[in-house]
Design a protein around this motif. Structure first.
Motif, PDB file in Angstrom:
ATOM      1  N   LEU A  66       0.801  -1.216   0.000  1.00 23.20           N
ATOM      2  CA  LEU A  66       0.000   0.000   0.000  1.00 23.20           C
ATOM      3  C   LEU A  66       0.843   1.279   0.000  1.00 23.20           C
ATOM      4  O   LEU A  66       0.540   2.210  -0.753  1.00 23.20           O
ATOM      5  CB  LEU A  66      -0.959  -0.006   1.193  1.00 23.20           C
ATOM      6  CG  LEU A  66      -1.937   1.179   1.270  1.00 23.20           C
ATOM      7  CD1 LEU A  66      -2.811   1.232   0.025  1.00 23.20           C
ATOM      8  CD2 LEU A  66      -2.793   1.087   2.535  1.00 23.20           C
ATOM      9  N   PRO A  67       1.931   1.391   0.788  1.00 24.10           N
ATOM     10  CA  PRO A  67       2.741   2.630   0.730  1.00 24.10           C
ATOM     11  C   PRO A  67       3.308   2.901  -0.661  1.00 24.10           C
ATOM     12  O   PRO A  67       3.272   4.041  -1.130  1.00 24.10           O
ATOM     13  CB  PRO A  67       3.853   2.369   1.752  1.00 24.10           C
ATOM     14  CG  PRO A  67       3.270   1.379   2.695  1.00 24.10           C
ATOM     15  CD  PRO A  67       2.390   0.493   1.857  1.00 24.10           C
ATOM     16  N   PHE A  68       3.806   1.859  -1.330  1.00 28.89           N
ATOM     17  CA  PHE A  68       4.341   2.055  -2.681  1.00 28.89           C
ATOM     18  C   PHE A  68       3.242   2.473  -3.642  1.00 28.89           C
ATOM     19  O   PHE A  68       3.425   3.394  -4.451  1.00 28.89           O
ATOM     20  CB  PHE A  68       4.999   0.767  -3.176  1.00 28.89           C
ATOM     21  CG  PHE A  68       5.339   0.812  -4.638  1.00 28.89           C
ATOM     22  CD1 PHE A  68       6.452   1.508  -5.076  1.00 28.89           C
ATOM     23  CD2 PHE A  68       4.522   0.185  -5.575  1.00 28.89           C
ATOM     24  CE1 PHE A  68       6.763   1.559  -6.432  1.00 28.89           C
ATOM     25  CE2 PHE A  68       4.815   0.234  -6.924  1.00 28.89           C
ATOM     26  CZ  PHE A  68       5.948   0.921  -7.351  1.00 28.89           C
ATOM     27  N   VAL A  69       2.090   1.803  -3.585  1.00 27.48           N
ATOM     28  CA  VAL A  69       0.985   2.146  -4.482  1.00 27.48           C
ATOM     29  C   VAL A  69       0.525   3.579  -4.251  1.00 27.48           C
ATOM     30  O   VAL A  69       0.241   4.326  -5.197  1.00 27.48           O
ATOM     31  CB  VAL A  69      -0.184   1.155  -4.288  1.00 27.48           C
ATOM     32  CG1 VAL A  69      -1.402   1.596  -5.077  1.00 27.48           C
ATOM     33  CG2 VAL A  69       0.237  -0.249  -4.700  1.00 27.48           C
ATOM     34  N   ALA A  70       0.471   3.993  -2.978  1.00 27.77           N
ATOM     35  CA  ALA A  70       0.037   5.360  -2.673  1.00 27.77           C
ATOM     36  C   ALA A  70       1.018   6.378  -3.224  1.00 27.77           C
ATOM     37  O   ALA A  70       0.624   7.375  -3.851  1.00 27.77           O
ATOM     38  CB  ALA A  70      -0.115   5.527  -1.161  1.00 27.77           C
ATOM     39  N   ILE A  71       2.319   6.152  -3.000  1.00 25.93           N
ATOM     40  CA  ILE A  71       3.327   7.082  -3.506  1.00 25.93           C
ATOM     41  C   ILE A  71       3.334   7.091  -5.035  1.00 25.93           C
ATOM     42  O   ILE A  71       3.442   8.150  -5.673  1.00 25.93           O
ATOM     43  CB  ILE A  71       4.713   6.707  -2.954  1.00 25.93           C
ATOM     44  CG1 ILE A  71       4.729   6.891  -1.434  1.00 25.93           C
ATOM     45  CG2 ILE A  71       5.806   7.541  -3.606  1.00 25.93           C
ATOM     46  CD1 ILE A  71       6.007   6.412  -0.776  1.00 25.93           C
ATOM     47  N   TYR A  72       3.190   5.919  -5.653  1.00 22.40           N
ATOM     48  CA  TYR A  72       3.153   5.804  -7.110  1.00 22.40           C
ATOM     49  C   TYR A  72       1.975   6.577  -7.681  1.00 22.40           C
ATOM     50  O   TYR A  72       2.097   7.290  -8.685  1.00 22.40           O
ATOM     51  CB  TYR A  72       3.063   4.325  -7.490  1.00 22.40           C
ATOM     52  CG  TYR A  72       3.085   4.066  -8.973  1.00 22.40           C
ATOM     53  CD1 TYR A  72       4.291   4.028  -9.672  1.00 22.40           C
ATOM     54  CD2 TYR A  72       1.904   3.833  -9.681  1.00 22.40           C
ATOM     55  CE1 TYR A  72       4.321   3.782 -11.028  1.00 22.40           C
ATOM     56  CE2 TYR A  72       1.923   3.587 -11.038  1.00 22.40           C
ATOM     57  CZ  TYR A  72       3.133   3.551 -11.709  1.00 22.40           C
ATOM     58  OH  TYR A  72       3.146   3.307 -13.059  1.00 22.40           O
ATOM     59  N   ALA A  73       0.835   6.468  -7.028  1.00 19.51           N
ATOM     60  CA  ALA A  73      -0.362   7.165  -7.512  1.00 19.51           C
ATOM     61  C   ALA A  73      -0.226   8.674  -7.362  1.00 19.51           C
ATOM     62  O   ALA A  73      -0.590   9.439  -8.261  1.00 19.51           O
ATOM     63  CB  ALA A  73      -1.597   6.662  -6.768  1.00 19.51           C
ATOM     64  N   VAL A  74       0.331   9.115  -6.230  1.00 18.21           N
ATOM     65  CA  VAL A  74       0.449  10.549  -5.970  1.00 18.21           C
ATOM     66  C   VAL A  74       1.492  11.196  -6.865  1.00 18.21           C
ATOM     67  O   VAL A  74       1.279  12.297  -7.400  1.00 18.21           O
ATOM     68  CB  VAL A  74       0.787  10.798  -4.486  1.00 18.21           C
ATOM     69  CG1 VAL A  74       1.136  12.263  -4.237  1.00 18.21           C
ATOM     70  CG2 VAL A  74      -0.391  10.382  -3.609  1.00 18.21           C
ATOM     71  N   LEU A  75       2.624  10.522  -7.068  1.00 16.51           N
ATOM     72  CA  LEU A  75       3.731  11.131  -7.795  1.00 16.51           C
ATOM     73  C   LEU A  75       3.697  10.876  -9.293  1.00 16.51           C
ATOM     74  O   LEU A  75       4.375  11.593 -10.044  1.00 16.51           O
ATOM     75  CB  LEU A  75       5.067  10.624  -7.234  1.00 16.51           C
ATOM     76  CG  LEU A  75       5.354  10.980  -5.770  1.00 16.51           C
ATOM     77  CD1 LEU A  75       6.722  10.464  -5.361  1.00 16.51           C
ATOM     78  CD2 LEU A  75       5.272  12.487  -5.554  1.00 16.51           C
ATOM     79  N   LEU A  76       2.947   9.883  -9.758  1.00 15.41           N
ATOM     80  CA  LEU A  76       2.949   9.564 -11.188  1.00 15.41           C
ATOM     81  C   LEU A  76       1.552   9.560 -11.799  1.00 15.41           C
ATOM     82  O   LEU A  76       1.288  10.290 -12.760  1.00 15.41           O
ATOM     83  CB  LEU A  76       3.621   8.209 -11.419  1.00 15.41           C
ATOM     84  CG  LEU A  76       3.802   7.818 -12.894  1.00 15.41           C
ATOM     85  CD1 LEU A  76       4.744   8.806 -13.576  1.00 15.41           C
ATOM     86  CD2 LEU A  76       4.342   6.414 -13.025  1.00 15.41           C
TER      87      LEU A  76
END
Length: 297
Positions: free
Chosen positions: A21-31
């Protein structure tokens, strides 16, 4: 007989999703969010200064289609990629093959080639602008010493883009070279020992052992360089500022000028979406060609 249910640490549990979940959240926010936002802005006439925004649909894309300057910068960028990428891949592979050996000299040369890639673009362009100065530059003096006519390397419509491509190769050739060196060191030494026992000629070792083993590394290096060279901008801005006669202006420079000089964010964002589409087409074509070759074999 039915299979026993999976138990223990390998059992599928909804709680396992918390680890990604942390990676998916950062991926969604930044990309993902910036990408979606960019597509949305490209359908608007967005003034960066007043922050006013009006829906224009495909108006920005239609304007790009009719913009002769945009046609020129797309052609310039495609030419730059076509010139620089084969040189990057071919020259870095040759350097890696030549320097893939023990010894202080090979270590020194590897460090020398790699160190150039960590220089800032400002330093690189300053050095090369001084070297390419008419009459007083190092290159001009070398031509004079050889009795050859001086070439307008940065002021010619036909030579300026090639010159910037060669400067770019000199600057960051160390990065793909390191990639190939790491791939060469992954090839088992037993294969080369068996070839040496069979007295296999060097060219056959190169073409039947080394290059086939480097196929994935070559594809990876090509894809990386295609993506990087499509985004060429700072060295062009600092060396020629897109001149002469728009012969070196790139798509990224066009986007920068439209967004921060003309303050037309919607138009600039539409151009960035076109650049993204071109990059995706180029990368997809490369992957398709490599897959097709692999299937044919």
């Amino acid at each position: 007989m039915s299979a026993a249910p999976t138990v223990g640490i390998r059992a599928p549990r909804p709680a396992h999703a918390l680890f990604v979940l942390p990676f998916v959240a950062i991926y969604a926010v930044l990309l993902l969010w910036p990408l979606a936002k960019g597509v949305w802005i490209s359908f608007h006439d967005h003034d960066l200064l007043s922050n006013d925004s009006f829906w224009v649909g495909l108006g920005n894309y239609k304007e790009l289609w009719a913009d002769e300057v945009f046609h020129q910068v797309v052609w310039n960028t495609l030419r730059f990629v076509a010139i620089s990428t084969p040189i990057f891949v071919g020259l870095s592979l040759m350097l890696a093959l030549a320097l893939n050996r023990p010894g202080r000299l090979a270590t020194l040369l590897r460090a020398t080639f790699f160190c150039a890639s960590v220089f800032s673009v400002t330093l690189v362009t300053l050095v090369w602008k001084l070297a390419l100065m008419p009459e007083r530059g190092l290159v001009a003096q070398a031509f004079q010493a050889l009795g050859l006519p001086e070439l307008p390397l940065l002021t010619s419509d036909h030579l300026a883009l090639l010159t910037i491509a060669l400067v770019t190769v000199w600057w960051i050739i160390g990065l793909p070279m390191i990639l190939f060196l790491s791939a060469l060191q992954q090839i088992p030494a037993d294969i080369y020992e068996a070839a040496a026992l069979d007295h296999t000629p060097r060219w056959r070792v190169l073409t039947h052992i080394t290059l086939p083993s480097l196929k994935r590394a070559i594809v990876l290096a090509t894809l990386i360089e295609v993506i990087r060279q499509f985004q060429v901008f700072p060295q062009i801005l600092l060396m020629t500022n897109g001149g002469p006669n728009n012969s070196t202006r790139s798509i990224v420079q066009f986007i920068y000028e439209q967004a921060f000089m003309q303050l037309s964010l919607g138009y600039a964002t539409a151009a960035s979406q076109v650049l993204l589409a071109i990059m995706l087409i180029g990368v997809s074509a490369q992957l398709w060609l490599e897959r097709d070759r692999g299937g044919a074999r």
